[in-house]
Design a protein around this motif. Structure first.
Motif, PDB file in Angstrom:
ATOM      1  N   MET A 281      -6.322   9.626   2.531  1.00 35.48           N
ATOM      2  CA  MET A 281      -6.437   8.208   2.654  1.00 35.48           C
ATOM      3  C   MET A 281      -5.417   7.704   1.646  1.00 35.48           C
ATOM      4  O   MET A 281      -4.678   6.565   1.837  1.00 35.48           O
ATOM      5  CB  MET A 281      -7.762   7.739   2.082  1.00 35.48           C
ATOM      6  N   ALA A 282      -5.171   8.346   0.548  1.00 35.91           N
ATOM      7  CA  ALA A 282      -4.174   7.636  -0.519  1.00 35.91           C
ATOM      8  C   ALA A 282      -2.846   7.720   0.086  1.00 35.91           C
ATOM      9  O   ALA A 282      -1.996   6.687   0.026  1.00 35.91           O
ATOM     10  CB  ALA A 282      -4.188   8.724  -1.831  1.00 35.91           C
ATOM     11  N   LYS A 283      -2.494   8.952   0.957  1.00 39.02           N
ATOM     12  CA  LYS A 283      -1.267   8.864   1.548  1.00 39.02           C
ATOM     13  C   LYS A 283      -1.102   7.918   2.708  1.00 39.02           C
ATOM     14  O   LYS A 283      -0.082   7.343   3.081  1.00 39.02           O
ATOM     15  CB  LYS A 283      -1.052  10.150   1.970  1.00 39.02           C
TER      16      LYS A 283
ATOM     17  N   GLU B 133      -0.978   6.226  -4.849  1.00 42.96           N
ATOM     18  CA  GLU B 133      -0.795   7.229  -5.722  1.00 42.96           C
ATOM     19  C   GLU B 133      -2.224   8.137  -5.541  1.00 42.96           C
ATOM     20  O   GLU B 133      -2.103   9.218  -5.439  1.00 42.96           O
ATOM     21  CB  GLU B 133      -0.498   7.024  -7.085  1.00 42.96           C
ATOM     22  N   SER B 134      -3.195   7.491  -5.691  1.00 37.18           N
ATOM     23  CA  SER B 134      -4.527   7.959  -5.623  1.00 37.18           C
ATOM     24  C   SER B 134      -5.637   7.244  -4.878  1.00 37.18           C
ATOM     25  O   SER B 134      -5.347   5.852  -4.932  1.00 37.18           O
ATOM     26  CB  SER B 134      -5.092   8.066  -7.050  1.00 37.18           C
TER      27      SER B 134
ATOM     28  N   GLY C 284      -5.049   3.106  -5.584  1.00 37.42           N
ATOM     29  CA  GLY C 284      -4.219   2.348  -6.429  1.00 37.42           C
ATOM     30  C   GLY C 284      -3.562   3.384  -7.109  1.00 37.42           C
ATOM     31  O   GLY C 284      -3.236   4.356  -6.818  1.00 37.42           O
ATOM     32  N   ASP C 285      -2.827   2.936  -8.292  1.00 39.61           N
ATOM     33  CA  ASP C 285      -2.266   3.911  -9.103  1.00 39.61           C
ATOM     34  C   ASP C 285      -3.170   4.957  -9.849  1.00 39.61           C
ATOM     35  O   ASP C 285      -4.432   4.710  -9.765  1.00 39.61           O
ATOM     36  CB  ASP C 285      -1.245   3.328 -10.021  1.00 39.61           C
TER      37      ASP C 285
ATOM     38  N   TYR D 132       0.394  -7.603  12.737  1.00 40.07           N
ATOM     39  CA  TYR D 132       1.268  -7.324  11.541  1.00 40.07           C
ATOM     40  C   TYR D 132       2.482  -6.573  12.138  1.00 40.07           C
ATOM     41  O   TYR D 132       3.707  -6.784  11.632  1.00 40.07           O
ATOM     42  CB  TYR D 132       0.976  -7.387  10.253  1.00 40.07           C
ATOM     43  N   GLU D 133       2.198  -5.730  12.988  1.00 43.63           N
ATOM     44  CA  GLU D 133       3.290  -4.769  13.457  1.00 43.63           C
ATOM     45  C   GLU D 133       3.739  -3.918  12.134  1.00 43.63           C
ATOM     46  O   GLU D 133       4.854  -3.920  12.069  1.00 43.63           O
ATOM     47  CB  GLU D 133       4.434  -5.469  14.046  1.00 43.63           C
ATOM     48  N   LYS D 134       2.672  -3.699  11.034  1.00 42.60           N
ATOM     49  CA  LYS D 134       3.315  -3.002   9.984  1.00 42.60           C
ATOM     50  C   LYS D 134       2.455  -1.732   9.994  1.00 42.60           C
ATOM     51  O   LYS D 134       1.309  -1.490  10.372  1.00 42.60           O
ATOM     52  CB  LYS D 134       3.004  -3.918   8.653  1.00 42.60           C
ATOM     53  N   THR D 135       2.686  -0.694   8.966  1.00 46.38           N
ATOM     54  CA  THR D 135       1.732   0.184   8.667  1.00 46.38           C
ATOM     55  C   THR D 135       0.931  -0.061   7.565  1.00 46.38           C
ATOM     56  O   THR D 135       1.229  -0.986   6.966  1.00 46.38           O
ATOM     57  CB  THR D 135       2.619   1.450   8.151  1.00 46.38           C
ATOM     58  N   ALA D 136      -0.118   0.758   7.453  1.00 49.41           N
ATOM     59  CA  ALA D 136      -1.188   0.261   6.373  1.00 49.41           C
ATOM     60  C   ALA D 136      -0.220   0.264   4.997  1.00 49.41           C
ATOM     61  O   ALA D 136      -0.543  -0.266   4.184  1.00 49.41           O
ATOM     62  CB  ALA D 136      -2.293   1.560   6.332  1.00 49.41           C
TER      63      ALA D 136
END
Length: 365
Positions: free
Chosen positions: A58-60, A65-66, A221-222, A189-193
């Motif tokens: 899910m982070a990816k 980062e995490s 988040g980080d 939005y035609e965007k990736t997450a």
């Protein structure tokens, strides 16, 4: 039929229901476990491959980062805002007057964390950059909900979103995303997450709304933020002995449905177009920006409920299980499209809304 809630009973008796993926029963869990090996080890107090692999995944996907799994979004978001307030040494945050934390959580943010909200914008519209610029007191964080559910699932345009992000970063204000329905807005939005999440310092997503898992949420988040959130998760009692039923179902339905968000969005736009052809019924927003919208009817709630019950009996199509009162003797209900909708013969849906239009006109006349 019960005198207490005839609409809900009639809805439950219909053969077709336009909202959601399926009935929330034990089959949802059994389906997600059908290919799971019996010897698979569970997680223990938030540790183990089954939970850690999902968090990395899910982070990816979110471009962070995490990430960490939480039993509920309520817990995740209160903790996120607490961290940002502690980070700045200032217990004030800004959010919409109809934010989930303000109207659905029994003042948990205030009572548990002593954080003071600063309400931004009028309750009937979206937060704008101007609303944030004009805040006359310091805030540690601003929360944006995408989409803004309580006003029909409206969204700011992407340019506005970027402007808000840039302003907050320039002023040292953390920006948190209430992305309970983040997956559902990506086709609009035609965007990736990851592209959307890049604009935010922290992100919450639901694992049971759009993808239809059993329960749970992801906070991302980080690394430092997530490490801090794990401490607060333990303090809140969020580290259950095992969470694997939630993890397995979330992972299964994420894989099954994340690529279908565009399909749900297309169906939603088609359905909204059908509704907006009716004289006394309209959607908010007029042109949906996700898989959800509100249906507003120009008639009182107590008048519409028996009409809906008769439509359900005649067409076997359930439009909603509830109706809420609105201003000036009008009412509304919410629709969120998932797997169920494409299983309904189109002519049945058309007939149901045609009947609602005709009978509403009779009331108006």
């Amino acid at each position: 039929m019960s005198e207490m809630n005839p609409l809900l009973e009639a809805y439950n008796e219909t053969a077709y229901q336009i909202a959601g993926h399926s009935k929330r029963d034990i089959r949802v869990l059994k389906e997600s476990f059908k290919d799971i090996a019996e010897g698979l080890e569970s997680d223990i107090y938030g540790k183990g491959k089954i939970i850690e692999n999902f968090e990395v995944k899910m982070a990816k996907f979110l471009g962070k980062e995490s990430a960490v799994f939480f039993p509920s979004g309520t817990m995740a978001q209160q903790i996120a805002l607490r961290i940002w307030c502690d980070h700045k040494g200032l217990k004030k945050i800004g959010y919409h007057p109809l934010c989930h934390l303000e109207i659905h959580e029994e003042d948990g943010l205030k009572e548990l964390h002593h954080i003071e909200p600063v309400l931004l914008a009028d309750k009937d519209r979206l937060i704008t950059l101007e609303d944030i610029v004009s805040i006359d007191e310091d805030v540690a964080c601003v929360l944006l909900e995408l989409p803004q559910r309580e006003i029909g699932g409206q969204l700011p345009d992407y340019t506005t979103l970027k402007s808000i992000s840039l302003y907050c970063r320039d002023k040292g204000i953390k920006l948190h995303l209430d992305g309970a329905r983040l997956f559902e807005i990506l086709p609009y939005y035609e965007k990736t997450a990851a592209e959307v999440c890049r604009l935010f310092d922290s992100v919450y997503v639901s694992l049971y709304k759009g993808i239809g898992g059993i329960a749970g949420a992801i906070l991302a988040g980080d690394n430092k933020f997530i490490d801090d959130s794990k401490v607060w998760k333990r303090r809140h009692g969020g580290d259950l002995i095992s969470l694997y039923p939630y993890i397995i179902s979330a992972d299964y339905y994420f894989n099954e449905r994340i690529h279908r968000m565009g399909e749900y969005f297309d169906a939603t736009k088609k359905l909204a177009g059908m509704i907006n052809e009716c004289d006394f019924i309209s959607t908010r927003p007029l042109n949906p920006v996700s898989n959800m919208f509100h249906v507003h009817v120009d008639a009182p709630k107590d008048v519409i409920i028996p009409i809906l019950v008769s439509i359900y009996r005649e067409t076997q199509v359930g439009l909603t299980s509830y109706v809420k009162e609105s201003l000036n003797n009008t009412c509304y209900f919410e629709v969120s499209i998932g797997d169920r909708y494409n299983n309904i013969p189109e002519e049945k849906v058309e007939k149901a809304f045609r009947m609602l239009d005709e009978q509403s006109q009779t009331v108006q006349g």
